[in-house]
Write an enzyme that holds these catalytic residues in place. Structure first.
Site, PDB file in Angstrom:
ATOM      1  N   ASN A  10       0.868  -1.178   0.000  1.00  0.00           N
ATOM      2  CA  ASN A  10       0.000   0.000   0.000  1.00  0.00           C
ATOM      3  C   ASN A  10       0.907   1.232   0.000  1.00  0.00           C
ATOM      4  O   ASN A  10       1.494   1.570   1.028  1.00  0.00           O
ATOM      5  CB  ASN A  10      -0.902  -0.024   1.257  1.00  0.00           C
ATOM      6  CG  ASN A  10      -1.727   1.239   1.383  1.00  0.00           C
ATOM      7  OD1 ASN A  10      -1.835   2.023   0.432  1.00  0.00           O
ATOM      8  ND2 ASN A  10      -2.316   1.442   2.553  1.00  0.00           N
ATOM      9  N   TRP A  11       0.992   1.874  -1.148  1.00  0.00           N
ATOM     10  CA  TRP A  11       1.895   3.033  -1.269  1.00  0.00           C
ATOM     11  C   TRP A  11       1.290   4.318  -0.708  1.00  0.00           C
ATOM     12  O   TRP A  11       1.938   5.358  -0.719  1.00  0.00           O
ATOM     13  CB  TRP A  11       2.304   3.231  -2.738  1.00  0.00           C
ATOM     14  CG  TRP A  11       3.522   2.449  -3.104  1.00  0.00           C
ATOM     15  CD1 TRP A  11       4.001   1.338  -2.476  1.00  0.00           C
ATOM     16  CD2 TRP A  11       4.428   2.715  -4.176  1.00  0.00           C
ATOM     17  NE1 TRP A  11       5.140   0.891  -3.088  1.00  0.00           N
ATOM     18  CE2 TRP A  11       5.429   1.721  -4.140  1.00  0.00           C
ATOM     19  CE3 TRP A  11       4.492   3.684  -5.183  1.00  0.00           C
ATOM     20  CZ2 TRP A  11       6.479   1.677  -5.055  1.00  0.00           C
ATOM     21  CZ3 TRP A  11       5.526   3.640  -6.090  1.00  0.00           C
ATOM     22  CH2 TRP A  11       6.518   2.644  -6.022  1.00  0.00           C
ATOM     23  N   LYS A  12       0.038   4.231  -0.290  1.00  0.00           N
ATOM     24  CA  LYS A  12      -0.657   5.416   0.240  1.00  0.00           C
ATOM     25  C   LYS A  12      -0.464   6.605  -0.713  1.00  0.00           C
ATOM     26  O   LYS A  12      -0.412   6.414  -1.923  1.00  0.00           O
ATOM     27  CB  LYS A  12      -0.164   5.743   1.652  1.00  0.00           C
ATOM     28  CG  LYS A  12      -0.158   4.530   2.567  1.00  0.00           C
ATOM     29  CD  LYS A  12       0.072   4.886   3.996  1.00  0.00           C
ATOM     30  CE  LYS A  12       0.218   3.620   4.815  1.00  0.00           C
ATOM     31  NZ  LYS A  12      -0.326   3.729   6.138  1.00  0.00           N
ATOM     32  N   HIS A  98      -9.866   0.791   4.707  1.00  0.00           N
ATOM     33  CA  HIS A  98      -8.608   1.143   5.380  1.00  0.00           C
ATOM     34  C   HIS A  98      -8.906   2.161   6.485  1.00  0.00           C
ATOM     35  O   HIS A  98      -9.714   3.079   6.294  1.00  0.00           O
ATOM     36  CB  HIS A  98      -7.592   1.716   4.384  1.00  0.00           C
ATOM     37  CG  HIS A  98      -6.212   1.766   4.956  1.00  0.00           C
ATOM     38  ND1 HIS A  98      -5.833   2.728   5.865  1.00  0.00           N
ATOM     39  CD2 HIS A  98      -5.130   0.963   4.779  1.00  0.00           C
ATOM     40  CE1 HIS A  98      -4.574   2.514   6.213  1.00  0.00           C
ATOM     41  NE2 HIS A  98      -4.135   1.451   5.575  1.00  0.00           N
ATOM     42  N   GLU A 100      -7.386   4.653   7.490  1.00  0.00           N
ATOM     43  CA  GLU A 100      -7.166   6.065   7.131  1.00  0.00           C
ATOM     44  C   GLU A 100      -8.378   6.626   6.391  1.00  0.00           C
ATOM     45  O   GLU A 100      -8.625   7.835   6.402  1.00  0.00           O
ATOM     46  CB  GLU A 100      -5.870   6.194   6.303  1.00  0.00           C
ATOM     47  CG  GLU A 100      -4.644   6.055   7.209  1.00  0.00           C
ATOM     48  CD  GLU A 100      -3.386   5.566   6.522  1.00  0.00           C
ATOM     49  OE1 GLU A 100      -3.318   5.570   5.283  1.00  0.00           O
ATOM     50  OE2 GLU A 100      -2.450   5.162   7.244  1.00  0.00           O
ATOM     51  N   GLU A 167      -5.873  -5.123  10.598  1.00  0.00           N
ATOM     52  CA  GLU A 167      -4.905  -4.045  10.807  1.00  0.00           C
ATOM     53  C   GLU A 167      -5.272  -3.270  12.076  1.00  0.00           C
ATOM     54  O   GLU A 167      -6.095  -2.340  12.021  1.00  0.00           O
ATOM     55  CB  GLU A 167      -4.933  -3.071   9.615  1.00  0.00           C
ATOM     56  CG  GLU A 167      -4.526  -3.676   8.306  1.00  0.00           C
ATOM     57  CD  GLU A 167      -3.909  -2.625   7.392  1.00  0.00           C
ATOM     58  OE1 GLU A 167      -2.745  -2.807   7.001  1.00  0.00           O
ATOM     59  OE2 GLU A 167      -4.568  -1.616   7.104  1.00  0.00           O
ATOM     60  N   GLY A 173       1.848   2.332  10.964  1.00  0.00           N
ATOM     61  CA  GLY A 173       2.796   3.441  10.913  1.00  0.00           C
ATOM     62  C   GLY A 173       3.463   3.787  12.231  1.00  0.00           C
ATOM     63  O   GLY A 173       4.138   4.807  12.338  1.00  0.00           O
ATOM     64  N   SER A 210       2.833  -1.937  10.474  1.00  0.00           N
ATOM     65  CA  SER A 210       4.278  -1.849  10.775  1.00  0.00           C
ATOM     66  C   SER A 210       5.078  -3.105  10.437  1.00  0.00           C
ATOM     67  O   SER A 210       6.077  -3.399  11.106  1.00  0.00           O
ATOM     68  CB  SER A 210       4.494  -1.480  12.248  1.00  0.00           C
ATOM     69  OG  SER A 210       4.049  -0.163  12.478  1.00  0.00           O
ATOM     70  N   GLY A 231       2.594  -1.074   4.359  1.00  0.00           N
ATOM     71  CA  GLY A 231       2.596   0.337   3.963  1.00  0.00           C
ATOM     72  C   GLY A 231       4.021   0.830   3.771  1.00  0.00           C
ATOM     73  O   GLY A 231       4.659   0.566   2.743  1.00  0.00           O
ATOM     74  N   GLY A 232       4.539   1.513   4.787  1.00  0.00           N
ATOM     75  CA  GLY A 232       5.847   2.154   4.714  1.00  0.00           C
ATOM     76  C   GLY A 232       6.936   1.292   4.085  1.00  0.00           C
ATOM     77  O   GLY A 232       7.652   1.728   3.173  1.00  0.00           O
TER      78      GLY A 232
HETATM   79  C1  PEP Z   1      -1.183   0.235   5.956  1.00  0.00           C
HETATM   80  O1  PEP Z   1      -1.229   1.398   5.618  1.00  0.00           O
HETATM   81  O2  PEP Z   1      -2.065  -0.568   5.618  1.00  0.00           O
HETATM   82  C2  PEP Z   1      -0.045  -0.208   6.754  1.00  0.00           C
HETATM   83  C3  PEP Z   1      -0.052  -1.413   7.249  1.00  0.00           C
HETATM   84  O3  PEP Z   1       0.967   0.706   6.947  1.00  0.00           O
HETATM   85  P1  PEP Z   1       2.373   0.461   7.689  1.00  0.00           P
HETATM   86  O4  PEP Z   1       2.926  -0.835   7.171  1.00  0.00           O
HETATM   87  O5  PEP Z   1       3.195   1.624   7.299  1.00  0.00           O
HETATM   88  O6  PEP Z   1       2.081   0.357   9.140  1.00  0.00           O
END
Ligand code: PEP
Length: 249
Positions: A10-12, A98, A100, A167, A173, A210, A231-232
């Site tokens: 997930n590149w957001k 999600h 967010e 999640e 994050g 994370s 994500g990150g």
């Molecule tokens: C996400 O945005 O779905 C996610 C899991 O982000 P991160 O890995 O950065 O916690």
């Protein structure tokens, strides 16, 4: 879908045209027989979807969108993208629910409409559920997950096109992941909920929050988890590849 391990990037709201090429190393890895079981799905910003689609054309990597509008028809929704437009851009997946997006207005009911709209267009769905820190502290985790699943899946027949991404919002994050034993227990509870709510015998449940190349060795011990939403750490090809390699070895 088979017994694949999912690695969903997930590149957001990150990435530009130049960064698209960084996934070439991941494409190369995806063609290596050793990683046959890795089902890699990239979810870049909408603006990069068609570039990604072109680049992964001769590989088994799939592309997804990060959200969609709930309207199945075109309409006056400035700035929104519906499942028809996503499908026509060449993507096969969409992330729905999600945290967010829940934080900016996606209710369980809207999420239910989005899932229906995605299924109508034959898109596969990465359906995110998870509790916030406050909900966790108030021991509300299970009731929150239950209502996210019950309302989100309302009037949707059991099918093979939904991947459930657990999640915990407090993990996204933050660099904090649940303790292995707690996470395992939570995934068992989610599985039981899905068996009851959705008559699902073997739901595909993945974990997100994370995930990185350091904690993956611990997370992969939980065999009920069929993959990761990342994500990150997915925005850097080397980190993403490390996660895949350490999971499948
Ligand atoms: C996400 O945005 O779905 C996610 C899991 O982000 P991160 O890995 O950065 O916690």
């Amino acid at each position: 879908m088979t017994n694949n391990m999912f690695f969903i990037a997930n590149w957001k709201m990150f990435g530009d045209l130049k960064s698209v090429n960084s996934i070439k190393k991941v494409i190369k890895l995806s063609k290596n027989k050793k990683f046959n079981k890795a089902q890699i799905i990239y979810c870049p910003p909408y603006t990069l979807i068609s570039n990604f689609v072109k680049l992964v054309k001769n590989s088994k990597i799939k592309i997804g969108a990060q959200n969609c509008h709930q309207s199945q028809n075109p309409g006056p929704f400035t700035g929104s993208i519906n499942t028809e437009l996503i499908k026509s851009s060449g993507a096969n997946y969409v992330i729905i629910g999600h945290s967010e997006n829940r934080a900016t207005g996606d209710t369980n009911h809207i999420i239910n409409l989005k899932i229906k709209a995605a299924l109508k267009k034959n898109l596969k769905i990465i359906f995110c559920i998870g509790e916030t820190l406050i909900q966790k502290k108030r021991n509300k985790t299970n009731s929150i997950l239950k209502s996210q699943l019950t309302v989100g899946l309302k009037n949707i027949k059991n099918n093979n096109n939904i991947i459930f991404a657990y999640e915990p919002v407090w993990s996204i994050g933050t660099g904090i992941i649940p303790k292995t034993t707690n996470l395992e227990k939570q995934v068992i509870i989610i599985k039981k909920m899905l068996m009851k709510i959705w008559k699902s015998k073997d739901p595909k449940i993945i974990y997100g929050g994370s995930v990185n190349s350091k904690n993956i060795s611990e997370l992969k011990k939980i065999t009920l988890i069929k993959g990761f939403l990342i994500g990150g750490a997915s925005q850097n090809a080397k980190n993403f590849i490390d996660i895949i390699k350490k999971t499948i070895n």
